[in-house]
Design a protein around this motif. Structure first.
Motif, mmCIF file in Angstrom:
data_model
loop_
_atom_site.group_PDB
_atom_site.id
_atom_site.type_symbol
_atom_site.label_atom_id
_atom_site.label_comp_id
_atom_site.label_asym_id
_atom_site.label_seq_id
_atom_site.Cartn_x
_atom_site.Cartn_y
_atom_site.Cartn_z
ATOM 1 N N LYS A 100 20.704 -43.523 -0.811
ATOM 2 C CA LYS A 100 20.577 -43.555 -2.202
ATOM 3 C C LYS A 100 21.860 -42.823 -2.530
ATOM 4 O O LYS A 100 22.234 -43.182 -3.915
ATOM 5 N N VAL A 101 22.415 -41.962 -1.864
ATOM 6 C CA VAL A 101 23.576 -41.376 -2.303
ATOM 7 C C VAL A 101 24.786 -42.479 -2.512
ATOM 8 O O VAL A 101 25.498 -42.774 -3.359
ATOM 9 N N LEU A 102 24.890 -43.426 -1.514
ATOM 10 C CA LEU A 102 25.934 -44.664 -1.525
ATOM 11 C C LEU A 102 25.456 -45.290 -2.716
ATOM 12 O O LEU A 102 26.593 -45.811 -3.388
ATOM 13 N N LYS A 103 24.216 -45.747 -3.152
ATOM 14 C CA LYS A 103 23.980 -46.585 -4.314
ATOM 15 C C LYS A 103 24.463 -45.597 -5.391
ATOM 16 O O LYS A 103 25.083 -46.519 -6.293
ATOM 17 N N ARG A 104 24.015 -44.457 -5.545
ATOM 18 C CA ARG A 104 24.423 -43.696 -6.692
ATOM 19 C C ARG A 104 26.016 -43.755 -7.192
ATOM 20 O O ARG A 104 26.399 -43.623 -8.107
ATOM 21 N N ILE A 105 26.850 -43.797 -5.899
ATOM 22 C CA ILE A 105 28.304 -43.671 -6.300
ATOM 23 C C ILE A 105 28.892 -44.905 -6.247
ATOM 24 O O ILE A 105 30.272 -45.258 -6.545
ATOM 25 N N GLY A 106 27.814 -46.110 -6.304
ATOM 26 C CA GLY A 106 28.446 -47.565 -6.852
ATOM 27 C C GLY A 106 28.547 -48.429 -5.668
ATOM 28 O O GLY A 106 29.297 -49.413 -5.920
ATOM 29 N N VAL A 107 28.299 -48.188 -4.356
ATOM 30 C CA VAL A 107 28.292 -48.951 -3.201
ATOM 31 C C VAL A 107 27.536 -50.287 -3.625
ATOM 32 O O VAL A 107 26.432 -50.206 -4.352
ATOM 33 N N ASP A 108 27.907 -51.402 -3.771
ATOM 34 C CA ASP A 108 27.563 -52.754 -4.005
ATOM 35 C C ASP A 108 26.098 -53.027 -3.231
ATOM 36 O O ASP A 108 25.194 -53.447 -3.686
ATOM 37 N N ARG A 109 26.173 -53.057 -1.953
ATOM 38 C CA ARG A 109 25.233 -53.253 -1.048
ATOM 39 C C ARG A 109 25.205 -52.180 0.098
ATOM 40 O O ARG A 109 26.002 -51.727 0.922
ATOM 41 N N VAL A 110 23.979 -51.821 0.306
ATOM 42 C CA VAL A 110 23.578 -50.617 1.365
ATOM 43 C C VAL A 110 22.808 -51.266 2.542
ATOM 44 O O VAL A 110 21.863 -51.985 2.103
ATOM 45 N N ILE A 111 23.314 -51.376 3.595
ATOM 46 C CA ILE A 111 22.514 -51.847 5.055
ATOM 47 C C ILE A 111 21.952 -50.590 5.988
ATOM 48 O O ILE A 111 22.909 -49.464 6.070
ATOM 49 N N TYR A 112 20.859 -50.860 6.526
ATOM 50 C CA TYR A 112 20.266 -50.213 7.157
ATOM 51 C C TYR A 112 20.182 -50.799 8.625
ATOM 52 O O TYR A 112 19.020 -51.548 8.950
ATOM 53 N N PRO A 113 21.128 -50.891 9.279
ATOM 54 C CA PRO A 113 20.862 -51.743 10.731
ATOM 55 C C PRO A 113 19.735 -51.488 11.520
ATOM 56 O O PRO A 113 19.428 -52.477 11.848
ATOM 57 N N GLU A 114 19.848 -50.427 11.878
ATOM 58 C CA GLU A 114 18.487 -50.156 12.897
ATOM 59 C C GLU A 114 17.182 -50.429 12.442
ATOM 60 O O GLU A 114 16.533 -51.196 13.001
ATOM 61 N N ARG A 115 17.054 -50.031 10.956
ATOM 62 C CA ARG A 115 15.848 -50.307 10.390
ATOM 63 C C ARG A 115 15.409 -51.707 10.162
ATOM 64 O O ARG A 115 14.424 -52.366 10.762
ATOM 65 N N ASP A 116 16.423 -52.300 9.763
ATOM 66 C CA ASP A 116 16.506 -53.989 9.400
ATOM 67 C C ASP A 116 16.297 -54.676 10.502
ATOM 68 O O ASP A 116 15.349 -55.558 10.646
ATOM 69 N N MET A 117 16.932 -54.146 11.933
ATOM 70 C CA MET A 117 16.847 -55.010 12.875
ATOM 71 C C MET A 117 15.327 -54.663 13.493
ATOM 72 O O MET A 117 14.761 -55.692 14.283
ATOM 73 N N GLY A 118 14.948 -53.544 13.405
ATOM 74 C CA GLY A 118 13.616 -52.963 13.928
ATOM 75 C C GLY A 118 12.495 -53.882 13.353
ATOM 76 O O GLY A 118 11.499 -54.514 13.982
ATOM 77 N N VAL A 119 12.634 -54.148 11.946
ATOM 78 C CA VAL A 119 11.747 -55.007 11.266
ATOM 79 C C VAL A 119 11.803 -56.388 11.675
ATOM 80 O O VAL A 119 10.741 -56.880 11.896
ATOM 81 N N ARG A 120 12.856 -56.611 11.845
ATOM 82 C CA ARG A 120 13.136 -58.327 12.401
ATOM 83 C C ARG A 120 12.489 -58.608 13.501
ATOM 84 O O ARG A 120 11.804 -59.544 13.952
ATOM 85 N N VAL A 121 12.945 -57.564 14.732
ATOM 86 C CA VAL A 121 12.339 -57.700 15.922
ATOM 87 C C VAL A 121 10.634 -57.763 16.084
ATOM 88 O O VAL A 121 10.180 -58.464 16.617
ATOM 89 N N ALA A 122 10.184 -56.720 15.191
ATOM 90 C CA ALA A 122 8.721 -56.600 14.976
ATOM 91 C C ALA A 122 8.287 -57.882 14.655
ATOM 92 O O ALA A 122 7.067 -58.400 15.138
ATOM 93 N N ASN A 123 8.574 -58.354 13.459
ATOM 94 C CA ASN A 123 8.329 -59.625 12.982
ATOM 95 C C ASN A 123 7.985 -61.016 14.161
ATOM 96 O O ASN A 123 7.059 -61.448 14.179
ATOM 97 N N GLN A 124 9.233 -61.046 14.798
ATOM 98 C CA GLN A 124 9.450 -61.915 15.762
ATOM 99 C C GLN A 124 8.570 -61.930 16.773
ATOM 100 O O GLN A 124 8.049 -62.878 17.598
ATOM 101 N N LEU A 125 8.157 -60.729 17.278
ATOM 102 C CA LEU A 125 7.235 -60.346 18.421
ATOM 103 C C LEU A 125 5.934 -60.635 18.006
ATOM 104 O O LEU A 125 5.164 -61.371 18.907
ATOM 105 N N VAL A 126 5.514 -60.434 16.826
ATOM 106 C CA VAL A 126 4.179 -60.709 16.144
ATOM 107 C C VAL A 126 3.989 -62.161 15.903
ATOM 108 O O VAL A 126 2.844 -62.485 16.295
#
Ligand code: ATP
Length: 219
Positions: free
Chosen positions: A108-134
């Motif tokens: 949220k802080v990164l977005k506020r200061i104008g970062v164009d794209r924020v990524i959450y590698p662990e969270r996003d990879m976790g979601v991806r792995v879970a989707n592929q396992l299911v």
């Protein structure tokens, strides 16, 4: 594709993987880290490397960071350094800043200061792995928006040998097969007569719910 200039700040596990992949795709990559050893290890893979503490505005200015098309801030653990670096980059006029966040608040802080794209590698990879396992037939996917996805789905034994007309995906599930990846060819915008074979991969576009139903309907 035009060669773009990238910089990756923070060459830990995530940053070094991003930097090496961009370089491998044929683009110029400047790698920056405050740790000399880390920089030495990455030197052979990247176009340029620099040892610098990027919370120091002068250091960033002197390496000409403002002329770089896209800068990835891959500093994670030191949240203060990640935020300070990102502020300086935006202040210096870097057009595209992509930063890794460790938590929603950090993001949220990164977005506020104008970062164009924020990524959450662990969270996003976790979601991806879970989707592929299911859903084992779901090989990969890109979220186009909150609701729409493009997914790569393997052709199952149940539908191998069927034409797209027989499958009637659009009427039955609402989603559309926009391409078929064959082992040595890609069929773009396939027609109703195209036949699906066992080693093929379908590229399907639709809402998450439509793709989910399709995936379950073909097993
Ligand atoms: P990863 O999860 O990607 O492996 P990590 O946990 O190893 O990261 P982080 O603290 O996220 O380590 O930092 C990644 C890299 O960023 C490290 O190599 C570190 O030296 C570098 N780094 C941290 N602060 C700065 C800074 N102010 N200037 C430049 N580089 C920095």
């Amino acid at each position: 594709m035009a060669v773009s200039q990238f910089a990756v700040i923070g060459l830990g596990r995530f940053g070094s993987s991003v930097a090496r992949q961009i370089a491998g795709l044929g683009h110029e990559v400047l790698g920056v880290d405050k740790n000399v050893q880390v920089v030495d290890d990455m030197n052979q893979y990247l176009t340029h490397t620099v040892v610098a503490d990027t919370t120091d505005e002068e250091a960033l200015r002197s390496i000409g960071i403002r002329n770089i098309d896209c800068v990835v801030v891959a500093i994670g653990d030191d949240i203060q350094a990640s935020i300070l670096t990102s502020i300086i980059l935006k202040d210096l006029g870097v057009k595209k800043v992509v930063a890794k966040a460790l938590s929603p608040l950090h993001g949220k802080v990164l977005k506020r200061i104008g970062v164009d794209r924020v990524i959450y590698p662990e969270r996003d990879m976790g979601v991806r792995v879970a989707n592929q396992l299911v859903s084992p037939n779901l090989l990969d996917y890109i979220e186009l928006s909150k609701d729409y996805t493009i997914a790569e789905i393997s052709v199952t034994r149940e539908i191998a040998g069927h034409s797209l007309m027989q499958l009637d995906t659009r009427a039955r599930y609402g989603c559309t097969i926009v391409a078929i990846n064959k082992p040595d060819d890609v069929v773009i915008a396939p027609t109703a007569e195209d036949i699906l074979e066992e080693d093929d991969v379908m590229v399907v576009i639709g809402t998450n719910e439509q793709i989910d139903r399709f995936e379950r309907g073909i097993t």
